[in-house]
Design a protein around this motif. Sequence first.
Motif, PDB file in Angstrom:
ATOM      1  N   PRO B  68       0.842  -1.196   0.000  1.00  0.00           N
ATOM      2  CA  PRO B  68       0.000   0.000   0.000  1.00  0.00           C
ATOM      3  C   PRO B  68       0.883   1.254   0.000  1.00  0.00           C
ATOM      4  N   LEU B  69       0.458   2.306  -0.688  1.00  0.00           N
ATOM      5  CA  LEU B  69       1.275   3.516  -0.824  1.00  0.00           C
ATOM      6  C   LEU B  69       1.617   4.141   0.522  1.00  0.00           C
ATOM      7  N   ARG B  70       0.680   4.050   1.468  1.00  0.00           N
ATOM      8  CA  ARG B  70       0.951   4.646   2.777  1.00  0.00           C
ATOM      9  C   ARG B  70       2.116   3.925   3.466  1.00  0.00           C
ATOM     10  N   HIS B  71       2.108   2.591   3.356  1.00  0.00           N
ATOM     11  CA  HIS B  71       3.213   1.816   3.928  1.00  0.00           C
ATOM     12  C   HIS B  71       4.521   2.113   3.207  1.00  0.00           C
ATOM     13  N   LEU B  72       4.434   2.253   1.894  1.00  0.00           N
ATOM     14  CA  LEU B  72       5.637   2.555   1.122  1.00  0.00           C
ATOM     15  C   LEU B  72       6.250   3.881   1.569  1.00  0.00           C
ATOM     16  N   GLY B  73       5.395   4.869   1.789  1.00  0.00           N
ATOM     17  CA  GLY B  73       5.875   6.161   2.268  1.00  0.00           C
ATOM     18  C   GLY B  73       6.541   6.030   3.628  1.00  0.00           C
ATOM     19  N   TYR B  74       5.894   5.295   4.509  1.00  0.00           N
ATOM     20  CA  TYR B  74       6.433   5.098   5.855  1.00  0.00           C
ATOM     21  C   TYR B  74       7.802   4.421   5.789  1.00  0.00           C
ATOM     22  N   LYS B  75       7.848   3.316   5.034  1.00  0.00           N
ATOM     23  CA  LYS B  75       9.100   2.553   4.950  1.00  0.00           C
ATOM     24  C   LYS B  75      10.215   3.357   4.291  1.00  0.00           C
ATOM     25  N   SER B  76       9.882   4.123   3.259  1.00  0.00           N
ATOM     26  CA  SER B  76      10.897   4.934   2.559  1.00  0.00           C
ATOM     27  C   SER B  76      11.572   5.910   3.512  1.00  0.00           C
ATOM     28  N   ALA B  77      10.778   6.475   4.415  1.00  0.00           N
ATOM     29  CA  ALA B  77      11.347   7.403   5.398  1.00  0.00           C
ATOM     30  C   ALA B  77      12.168   6.628   6.436  1.00  0.00           C
ATOM     31  N   ILE B  78      11.604   5.530   6.922  1.00  0.00           N
ATOM     32  CA  ILE B  78      12.250   4.733   7.974  1.00  0.00           C
ATOM     33  C   ILE B  78      13.636   4.245   7.570  1.00  0.00           C
ATOM     34  N   VAL B  79      13.783   3.769   6.329  1.00  0.00           N
ATOM     35  CA  VAL B  79      15.070   3.209   5.923  1.00  0.00           C
ATOM     36  C   VAL B  79      16.156   4.292   5.953  1.00  0.00           C
ATOM     37  N   ASN B  80      15.760   5.536   5.732  1.00  0.00           N
ATOM     38  CA  ASN B  80      16.726   6.631   5.827  1.00  0.00           C
ATOM     39  C   ASN B  80      17.029   7.007   7.271  1.00  0.00           C
ATOM     40  N   PHE B  81      16.008   7.030   8.104  1.00  0.00           N
ATOM     41  CA  PHE B  81      16.245   7.301   9.530  1.00  0.00           C
ATOM     42  C   PHE B  81      17.221   6.253  10.076  1.00  0.00           C
ATOM     43  N   SER B  82      16.994   5.007   9.636  1.00  0.00           N
ATOM     44  CA  SER B  82      17.809   3.890  10.110  1.00  0.00           C
ATOM     45  C   SER B  82      19.296   4.116   9.823  1.00  0.00           C
ATOM     46  N   ASP B  83      19.595   4.704   8.671  1.00  0.00           N
ATOM     47  CA  ASP B  83      20.998   5.003   8.335  1.00  0.00           C
ATOM     48  C   ASP B  83      21.609   5.998   9.313  1.00  0.00           C
ATOM     49  N   LEU B  84      20.809   6.936   9.793  1.00  0.00           N
ATOM     50  CA  LEU B  84      21.328   7.905  10.764  1.00  0.00           C
ATOM     51  C   LEU B  84      21.551   7.240  12.117  1.00  0.00           C
TER      52      LEU B  84
END
Lengths: 347, 347
Positions: B68-84
């Motif tokens: 679902p697009l909402r999950h995709l948006g959430y995950k796209s942000a999370i994977v970047n936070f995870s790098d920090l």
Amino acid sequence: MEVKNTEISDLGEFGLIDRLTKDIKPHNTSTVRGIGDDCAVMQYHDTEVLVSTDLLLEGVHFDLTYVPLRHLGYKSAIVNFSDLYAMNATPRQITVSLGISRRFTVEHMDELYRGIKLACDIYGVDLVGGDTTASRQGLVISITCIGDAPKDKIVYRDGAKDTDLICVSGDLGAAYMGLQLLEREKVASAGKPDFVPEFGGKEYLIERQLKPEARKDIIAELDKAGIVPTSMMDISDGLSSELMHICKQSHTGCRIYEDRIPIDYQTAIMAEELNMNLVTAALNGGEDYELLFTVPLHYHDRVRDMKGIKVIGHMTREELGCAMITRDGESEIPLKAQGFNHMSGDK
Amino acid sequence: MEVKNTEISDLGEFGLIDRLTKDIKPHNTSTVRGIGDDCAVMQYHDTEVLVSTDLLLEGVHFDLTYVPLRHLGYKSAIVNFSDLYAMNATPRQITVSLGISRRFTVEHMDELYRGIKLACDIYGVDLVGGDTTASRQGLVISITCIGDAPKDKIVYRDGAKDTDLICVSGDLGAAYMGLQLLEREKVASAGKPDFVPEFGGKEYLIERQLKPEARKDIIAELDKAGIVPTSMMDISDGLSSELMHICKQSHTGCRIYEDRIPIDYQTAIMAEELNMNLVTAALNGGEDYELLFTVPLHYHDRVRDMKGIKVIGHMTREELGCAMITRDGESEIPLKAQGFNHMSGDK
């Protein structure tokens, strides 16, 4: 309940961004300025850090049938540096993310990177990171640029006053004419492997399209002259569109003078050849990466004498709207934002 | 002269990045650390600013038939936070660039942004900019994340010592099993509009694939315990691959113990059902976004008692290589980096 389906072209790029981002409130004190300018501005302790990002897609932003990969790399970096200069800041680092489809080889990527690195070397910017992935969809280039500026030197889009002078650097419309020329030669070459394109006497147009520069020199000149513009943008979508952004955000109107818009003679000859309206090309062509800025009226003599800068008009009160005064001085033509709009239906 | 044509799959993602970036020298004193870690590190005056970027392409990184697009948006942000977090830093700002093809409506983008904003709200990150453009090639998402950390707290990949303990947070392999499950149900549903997917008892796997979290909590726990890891990464490509990165950059070898790798029971059941090797999934599955880190030996008791952290092995001298000791304690299996490699021929 019926779910509404709104075509993105109904809103356009800026309408979509407004809608998606309108209710965003900052969580962090380090967030100084978010969406709505050439860069976002952050304050980490006492330092202003700026960030800007661009997404370039094959088939939308570039056509590899006439854009060499090295030039593409150079330009991709330059357009991001330009966003930093447009805030009166200095670009320091970039990240480069690439989506690469199967038709590209390692040597192709070497060429692309050669262009990116050349731009970095010339402008003193460091390539610090990125992401590289396969693409099923042609080449995807996403570049983010980070830089800094003293707090009191940062120039936003919303600082113009209604008596300010409007200035532009360089000349306008040449990059657009370069694109028209490249497209014309592409059509002419179709199916002819031995075709030699006809660029004689039009080298400037090709260079403006394929290998633009960011106006680091103008930023340095302004600094030397002790001038901090009241507002500034780089011209990527066309003078009309950018000027209307500044007016909207600064709550001003404007008047620019047709006979003061700087145009190179090659641009004029090409417009004639293609039977296109020259002023329309200069107003709406885009991709010039020149700087559009405003300064207080009392700087008139100083900016008039600066090389590569032209005063093209002045701001007005908001209710007077945005218009161009024609060459004969007799009529006013309202400005329209017809710049490159990748989100509109016709592009 | 013959021009060499090297297939990108011959080098792989990391080989290509090495080749393209090997001769890059920094121009700016603000550039502390460039390519080769989860984030680049910059120092603006006295502040360490970190930046990380990810490019996500439809058909390569996500499949909208089951995401679902909402999950995709959430995950796209999370994977970047995870790098920090993987640098022991705090994410503060993101920029989001979107390439949008014609089949998407404004309401689709609302959904995607709802997910991005939810992630931003939960993790206290500000959306500060981006770029939005048309795409001819499906959905393109490029996110860049900026954050900060005290200089003496930043954790790189190259700081592990040959006697350090190897720790991981959470459990591994579940996101990969979630992907297998979603793919299975996608195949089963083909041509059946009334198909109801079978996810009962496997909700955890689906959640790990569609809505992962970044381990902000672990970073906070480590800080509370006064532990600064000697090296750290987030597990996006799989434990084996990440551990080998740390060993290579730290000039160490490692031994991990098969029976200490944390695996959820749903992951185990699913592996059984699909007749897949459970340990292979946990070692190479990827997309777990758990933290892999090393700490000095004398922290053993402290990390052992921390909730959600497991000691899975120890570093060794470099010449001993990287291996896993099997459950029976009798043999050593060399680790291989078989993680998701989007650049390899088979993906």
